[in-house]
Design an enzyme around this catalytic site. Structure first.
Site, short mmCIF file in Angstrom:
data_model
loop_
_atom_site.label_atom_id
_atom_site.label_comp_id
_atom_site.label_asym_id
_atom_site.label_seq_id
_atom_site.Cartn_x
_atom_site.Cartn_y
_atom_site.Cartn_z
N ASP A 1 8.34 -7.94 -3.35
CA ASP A 1 6.95 -7.72 -2.93
C ASP A 1 6.10 -7.19 -4.07
O ASP A 1 4.92 -7.53 -4.19
CB ASP A 1 6.91 -6.73 -1.77
CG ASP A 1 7.31 -7.37 -0.44
OD1 ASP A 1 7.60 -8.58 -0.43
OD2 ASP A 1 7.34 -6.65 0.58
N ARG B 1 1.43 -7.34 -7.52
CA ARG B 1 0.91 -7.17 -8.87
C ARG B 1 0.07 -8.37 -9.28
O ARG B 1 -1.01 -8.22 -9.88
CB ARG B 1 2.07 -6.96 -9.84
CG ARG B 1 1.63 -6.68 -11.28
CD ARG B 1 2.77 -6.11 -12.09
NE ARG B 1 4.00 -6.89 -12.01
CZ ARG B 1 5.08 -6.50 -11.34
NH1 ARG B 1 5.09 -5.36 -10.67
NH2 ARG B 1 6.16 -7.25 -11.31
N ARG C 1 -4.78 18.46 6.85
CA ARG C 1 -3.91 19.01 5.82
C ARG C 1 -2.59 18.24 5.91
O ARG C 1 -1.95 18.18 6.97
CB ARG C 1 -3.68 20.50 6.02
CG ARG C 1 -4.94 21.34 5.93
CD ARG C 1 -4.62 22.81 6.12
NE ARG C 1 -3.83 23.32 5.00
CZ ARG C 1 -3.03 24.39 5.07
NH1 ARG C 1 -2.92 25.05 6.22
NH2 ARG C 1 -2.36 24.80 4.01
N ASP D 1 0.61 15.96 3.21
CA ASP D 1 1.04 15.56 1.87
C ASP D 1 0.22 14.39 1.34
O ASP D 1 0.17 14.15 0.13
CB ASP D 1 2.52 15.15 1.88
CG ASP D 1 3.45 16.35 1.93
OD1 ASP D 1 2.96 17.49 1.88
OD2 ASP D 1 4.68 16.14 2.01
N TYR E 1 4.55 1.07 3.24
CA TYR E 1 4.53 2.53 3.21
C TYR E 1 4.07 3.11 4.55
O TYR E 1 4.58 4.13 5.03
CB TYR E 1 3.60 2.99 2.08
CG TYR E 1 3.80 4.42 1.61
CD1 TYR E 1 4.32 5.41 2.43
CD2 TYR E 1 3.45 4.78 0.31
CE1 TYR E 1 4.49 6.71 1.98
CE2 TYR E 1 3.62 6.09 -0.15
CZ TYR E 1 4.13 7.04 0.70
OH TYR E 1 4.30 8.32 0.25
N MET F 1 4.52 2.09 7.57
CA MET F 1 5.62 2.12 8.53
C MET F 1 6.58 3.26 8.21
O MET F 1 7.03 3.98 9.10
CB MET F 1 6.36 0.78 8.53
CG MET F 1 7.51 0.71 9.52
SD MET F 1 8.31 -0.91 9.55
CE MET F 1 9.08 -0.94 7.91
N ALA G 1 3.29 13.33 6.45
CA ALA G 1 3.76 14.70 6.69
C ALA G 1 2.61 15.66 6.98
O ALA G 1 2.39 16.64 6.25
CB ALA G 1 4.58 15.19 5.49
#
Length: 277
Positions: free
Chosen positions: A70, A75, A166, A168, A181, A183, A203
């Protein structure tokens, strides 16, 4: 419409991918005109008909054969303002954007050269403080640049604030990117035919923070709100930019979609079952 010109791009850190590129060249060089990306040609020892992917459309190339995973697909799509259709040969790992297994490559390419159809997938137009960056096929990710340091940011959709968060980080994804990402961060799997964007916190500090699915034509703004915190803005895992307090990322639907050559595995649900089983 019969195909007369194709482009080939390959991973060049994997011998199996280069061997596949050579095999495709040997098989079809007498049937169609083949262009290589410069680094692919260099690693194959081929010097003629090598040019950057972003210039291939001007030379009449009708589709790109991408050999790798992928990341190779993403890219090269990011290099094209108005992307050519891409056929992915899977020499990577999981691969949601690369449908063709190596053992079927020659047969499937032969079928495609007789004429092909393709699907269009929406992309995201990304601006950082008003400056346009690369379009995203899968997602943009805003994530802490310092491990164990939580970020605080404000999220708005069409100028309506939906959350002060708030966490990550945060993922803003297309339906195509919902199986990447987003999922992994706990977001939903979204059929690529759905006209939507997905917002997924990474998170989050509050248990009440949940993913959002918003209309695909929405304007999404993410603003850093806490001083002395650094974040990284990552587009499709390929391009990274630094962000600090009061920086604003704006995400809208891109003008030109990504395009993928239809292959033998066409059904989205069939693909999800085969990739995630």
């Amino acid at each position: 419409m019969k195909v007369s010109k194709i482009g080939i791009v390959s991973r060049f850190d994997q011998q199996a991918a280069l061997d596949m590129a050579r095999k495709i060249y040997d098989e079809f060089n007498s049937k169609v005109k083949i262009f290589f990306s410069p680094k692919t040609g260099q690693h194959l020892g081929i010097t003629e008909n090598c040019l950057p992917v972003e210039q291939m459309k001007d030379k009449g190339v009708q589709l790109i054969i991408s050999i790798g995973g992928d990341g190779t697909v993403l890219r090269n799509i990011s290099k094209m303002k108005d992307p050519l259709p891409v056929l992915g040969i899977n020499l990577g790992t999981l691969g949601f954007l690369v449908d063709v297994p190596p053992e079927d490559a020659i047969k499937d390419i032969a079928d495609v050269l007789k004429g092909f159809s393709y699907t269009e997938r929406s992309r995201l137009s990304v601006h950082l403080n008003g400056k346009r960056l690369q379009d995203a096929t899968n997602e943009i990710v805003l994530i802490t640049a310092r491990p164990a340091k939580i970020l605080t940011f404000r999220i708005s959709v069409d100028d309506s604030e939906i959350e002060d968060m708030r966490a990550d980080g945060i993922v803003v994804a297309t339906p195509t990117g919902s199986t990447a990402y987003a999922m992994s961060a706990g977001g939903p799997i979204v059929d690529p035919r759905v006209d939507a964007s997905i917002i997924v916190p990474i998170a989050p500090f509050k248990l009440s923070a949940r993913p959002w699915i918003v209309p695909g034509h929405s304007s999404i703004k993410v603003e850093m709100t806490i001083p002395e915190k650094e974040a990284a803005l990552v587009i499709d895992g390929q391009h990274t930019y630094n962000m600090v307090e009061n920086d604003v990322v704006t995400v809208t639907r891109a003008e030109n979609p990504a395009r993928f050559v239809s292959s033998s595995i066409n059904g989205f649900y069939e693909k999800v079952q085969s990739k995630l089983s």
